[in-house]
Design a protein around this motif. Structure first.
Motif, PDB file in Angstrom:
ATOM      1  N   GLY A  59       0.890  -1.153   0.028  1.00  0.00           N
ATOM      2  CA  GLY A  59       0.120  -0.141   0.093  1.00  0.00           C
ATOM      3  C   GLY A  59       0.939   1.169   0.078  1.00  0.00           C
ATOM      4  N   ILE A  60       0.387   2.277  -0.749  1.00  0.00           N
ATOM      5  CA  ILE A  60       1.178   3.558  -0.741  1.00  0.00           C
ATOM      6  C   ILE A  60       0.141   4.429  -0.349  1.00  0.00           C
ATOM      7  N   TYR A  61       0.836   5.244   0.809  1.00  0.00           N
ATOM      8  CA  TYR A  61       0.007   6.239   1.373  1.00  0.00           C
ATOM      9  C   TYR A  61       0.336   7.616   1.683  1.00  0.00           C
ATOM     10  N   THR A  62      -0.374   8.585   1.857  1.00  0.00           N
ATOM     11  CA  THR A  62       0.264  10.041   1.880  1.00  0.00           C
ATOM     12  C   THR A  62       0.695  10.140   3.223  1.00  0.00           C
ATOM     13  N   PHE A  63       1.622  11.064   3.739  1.00  0.00           N
ATOM     14  CA  PHE A  63       2.045  11.416   4.963  1.00  0.00           C
ATOM     15  C   PHE A  63       1.761  12.738   5.381  1.00  0.00           C
ATOM     16  N   PRO A  64       1.130  13.293   6.404  1.00  0.00           N
ATOM     17  CA  PRO A  64       0.943  12.212   7.629  1.00  0.00           C
ATOM     18  C   PRO A  64      -0.570  11.644   7.638  1.00  0.00           C
ATOM     19  N   GLN A  65      -1.455  12.156   6.465  1.00  0.00           N
ATOM     20  CA  GLN A  65      -2.698  11.954   6.566  1.00  0.00           C
ATOM     21  C   GLN A  65      -3.129  10.460   6.482  1.00  0.00           C
ATOM     22  N   ALA A  66      -2.141   9.670   6.096  1.00  0.00           N
ATOM     23  CA  ALA A  66      -2.299   8.043   5.888  1.00  0.00           C
ATOM     24  C   ALA A  66      -3.444   7.790   4.724  1.00  0.00           C
TER      25      ALA A  66
ATOM     26  N   TYR B 120       5.396  10.339   1.695  1.00  0.00           N
ATOM     27  CA  TYR B 120       4.546   8.861   1.443  1.00  0.00           C
ATOM     28  C   TYR B 120       5.054   7.958   2.395  1.00  0.00           C
ATOM     29  N   THR B 121       4.343   6.942   2.498  1.00  0.00           N
ATOM     30  CA  THR B 121       4.761   5.679   3.353  1.00  0.00           C
ATOM     31  C   THR B 121       4.264   4.702   2.633  1.00  0.00           C
ATOM     32  N   LEU B 122       4.894   3.493   2.832  1.00  0.00           N
ATOM     33  CA  LEU B 122       4.576   2.278   2.359  1.00  0.00           C
ATOM     34  C   LEU B 122       4.174   1.142   3.382  1.00  0.00           C
ATOM     35  N   GLY B 123       3.176   0.438   3.153  1.00  0.00           N
ATOM     36  CA  GLY B 123       2.721  -0.623   4.001  1.00  0.00           C
ATOM     37  C   GLY B 123       2.713  -2.128   3.393  1.00  0.00           C
ATOM     38  N   LEU B 124       3.566  -3.110   3.735  1.00  0.00           N
ATOM     39  CA  LEU B 124       3.683  -4.139   2.996  1.00  0.00           C
ATOM     40  C   LEU B 124       3.086  -5.336   3.815  1.00  0.00           C
ATOM     41  N   ARG B 125       2.191  -6.287   3.214  1.00  0.00           N
ATOM     42  CA  ARG B 125       1.751  -7.320   3.841  1.00  0.00           C
ATOM     43  C   ARG B 125       2.250  -8.835   2.987  1.00  0.00           C
ATOM     44  N   TYR B 126       2.778  -9.869   3.448  1.00  0.00           N
ATOM     45  CA  TYR B 126       2.963 -10.750   3.140  1.00  0.00           C
ATOM     46  C   TYR B 126       2.275 -12.052   3.970  1.00  0.00           C
ATOM     47  N   TYR B 127       1.204 -12.736   2.874  1.00  0.00           N
ATOM     48  CA  TYR B 127       0.599 -13.979   3.203  1.00  0.00           C
ATOM     49  C   TYR B 127       1.239 -15.148   2.783  1.00  0.00           C
TER      50      TYR B 127
ATOM     51  N   TRP C  14     -18.877   5.671   5.249  1.00  0.00           N
ATOM     52  CA  TRP C  14     -18.352   6.398   6.144  1.00  0.00           C
ATOM     53  C   TRP C  14     -17.964   5.372   7.144  1.00  0.00           C
ATOM     54  N   VAL C  15     -18.860   4.218   7.397  1.00  0.00           N
ATOM     55  CA  VAL C  15     -18.563   3.476   8.528  1.00  0.00           C
ATOM     56  C   VAL C  15     -17.420   2.557   7.931  1.00  0.00           C
ATOM     57  N   ARG C  16     -17.188   2.192   6.641  1.00  0.00           N
ATOM     58  CA  ARG C  16     -16.086   1.584   6.025  1.00  0.00           C
ATOM     59  C   ARG C  16     -14.806   2.277   6.121  1.00  0.00           C
ATOM     60  N   LYS C  17     -14.888   3.358   6.100  1.00  0.00           N
ATOM     61  CA  LYS C  17     -13.639   4.288   6.507  1.00  0.00           C
ATOM     62  C   LYS C  17     -13.247   4.431   7.757  1.00  0.00           C
ATOM     63  N   GLU C  18     -14.188   4.392   8.660  1.00  0.00           N
ATOM     64  CA  GLU C  18     -13.850   4.391  10.144  1.00  0.00           C
ATOM     65  C   GLU C  18     -13.402   3.175  10.428  1.00  0.00           C
ATOM     66  N   TYR C  19     -13.958   1.974  10.031  1.00  0.00           N
ATOM     67  CA  TYR C  19     -13.580   0.668  10.463  1.00  0.00           C
ATOM     68  C   TYR C  19     -12.137   0.256   9.638  1.00  0.00           C
ATOM     69  N   LEU C  20     -12.147   0.743   8.495  1.00  0.00           N
ATOM     70  CA  LEU C  20     -10.861   0.187   7.643  1.00  0.00           C
ATOM     71  C   LEU C  20     -10.328   1.568   6.948  1.00  0.00           C
ATOM     72  N   PRO C  21      -9.716   2.289   7.836  1.00  0.00           N
ATOM     73  CA  PRO C  21      -9.102   3.541   7.112  1.00  0.00           C
ATOM     74  C   PRO C  21      -7.833   3.544   6.296  1.00  0.00           C
ATOM     75  N   VAL C  22      -7.188   2.173   6.272  1.00  0.00           N
ATOM     76  CA  VAL C  22      -5.932   1.779   5.492  1.00  0.00           C
ATOM     77  C   VAL C  22      -6.297   0.576   4.945  1.00  0.00           C
ATOM     78  N   GLY C  23      -7.483   0.213   4.741  1.00  0.00           N
ATOM     79  CA  GLY C  23      -8.044  -1.278   4.451  1.00  0.00           C
ATOM     80  C   GLY C  23      -7.377  -1.532   2.761  1.00  0.00           C
ATOM     81  N   ASP C  24      -6.894  -2.658   2.391  1.00  0.00           N
ATOM     82  CA  ASP C  24      -6.531  -2.763   1.067  1.00  0.00           C
ATOM     83  C   ASP C  24      -7.722  -2.932   0.188  1.00  0.00           C
ATOM     84  N   THR C  25      -7.557  -2.152  -0.749  1.00  0.00           N
ATOM     85  CA  THR C  25      -8.531  -2.045  -1.860  1.00  0.00           C
ATOM     86  C   THR C  25      -8.735  -2.932  -2.814  1.00  0.00           C
ATOM     87  N   ASN C  26      -7.889  -3.977  -2.801  1.00  0.00           N
ATOM     88  CA  ASN C  26      -7.773  -5.086  -3.614  1.00  0.00           C
ATOM     89  C   ASN C  26      -8.702  -6.311  -2.882  1.00  0.00           C
TER      90      ASN C  26
END
Length: 319
Positions: free
Chosen positions: A110-117, A144-151, A216-228
């Protein structure tokens, strides 16, 4: 009116005032942390380009756990997680995805703006365009910041090298399995009334979600949720059983990950669901759940449909 609906209505009478205070506290504390992070980044011009892997060692650092619980509060215990940044980009960012491909069956960056995330883009492993050693992205000037997830990872585990504006700023970084995910079993021992206050409102928000704007509920619960990913979420009640029923087409084409959180948003139950019916006989505390649904690498079937999954909560039968 069902028994579940009656308990929901009774809970709301006492929950809403406390939830409102929690919501204000969460927003204020998140703003404070973002302001401090921005000031620190402005004062410390020298950027250290190194992946920070979620681990027991990382969580011992001051403010790391509170920062996670207001930035990406729906913890992902199913993946090796790492972050990098903040860093400044003028034109482009390139990621050595070859390391991701050789380290995990499924992954995302994930690529995120900083500091807004704010989420800009997620690069998924099932993207058919990810075939080259490097993937390059054109970005607007900014930090920007990066977030990496390995499954479903396998050793050796390598975190990718990064280029910013054609300049390589970090080499491939190796980690061992002993360095990661060794904190999960003891994570709830770090629980504190402070963290409960931060995320207390989420339980009430999910009870009320049928009356609130869905996005709005989704953004509150998953503010940085993987869009895929696709997501299922809701509340769980103490002394209730939790049942997930899944159609075979979903199991054949997706990986399905369930996490149950306490009211501090710390994971207490997590697993990958691989059968058509999965049951937690009794939930031991109030909280909420999240089902992450990720396309498999060989996904070629029909797009996801919400009626492929159903969740039921029923009072547990006491022996």
């Amino acid at each position: 009116m069902t028994k579940s609906e009656k308990i929901t209505n009774r809970r709301l009478l006492g929950e809403i005032p406390a939830a409102f205070l929690s919501f204000i506290f969460f927003k204020a504390f998140r703003l404070l942390l973002r302001t401090l992070a921005h000031i620190n980044a402005s004062l410390n011009k020298k950027t250290v380009f190194r992946w920070l892997v979620y681990s027991d060692e990382l969580l011992r650092k001051p403010l790391i756990l509170p920062a996670i619980l207001v930035t990406g509060p729906r913890w992902n215990p199913h993946a090796i997680a790492a972050g990098l940044g903040p860093f400044e980009v003028k034109e482009s960012l390139a990621i050595e995805v070859k390391s991701c491909i050789t380290s995990a069956q499924s992954w995302s960056i994930g690529i995120y703006t900083f500091p807004q995330a704010a989420s800009i883009q997620h690069i998924p492993s099932h993207d058919l365009n990810v075939k080259e050693e490097w993937t390059q992205l054109k970005l607007n000037p900014g930090k920007y910041t990066l977030g990496l997830r390995y499954y479903h990872w396998s050793e050796p585990i390598n975190l990718p090298a990064i280029k910013i504006d054609e300049n390589k700023v970090t080499e491939t970084q190796s980690v061992t399995i002993d360095d990661v995910n060794n904190y999960l079993a003891n994570l709830t021992k770090r629980d504190h009334i402070f963290y409960r206050c931060l995320n207390y409102y989420i339980f009430t928000l999910l009870i009320c979600q049928k009356w609130l704007p869905k996005e709005w509920v989704r953004k509150e619960y998953l503010p940085v949720g993987d869009t895929n990913n696709e997501f299922f979420y809701g509340v769980v009640y103490k002394n209730y059983s939790f049942c997930v029923e899944i159609k075979i087409i979903l199991l054949n084409n997706y990986n399905i990950y369930l996490t149950v959180y306490n009211r501090s948003s710390l994971p207490v139950i997590w697993c990958e669901i691989q059968e058509e019916k999965y049951i937690i006989p009794i939930v031991k505390q109030d909280g909420f759940y999240l089902v992450r649904i990720r396309p498999k690498l060989d996904f070629i079937s029909d797009p996801f449909q919400s009626d492929w999954m159903s969740v039921k909560l029923v009072p547990a039968v006491k022996g």
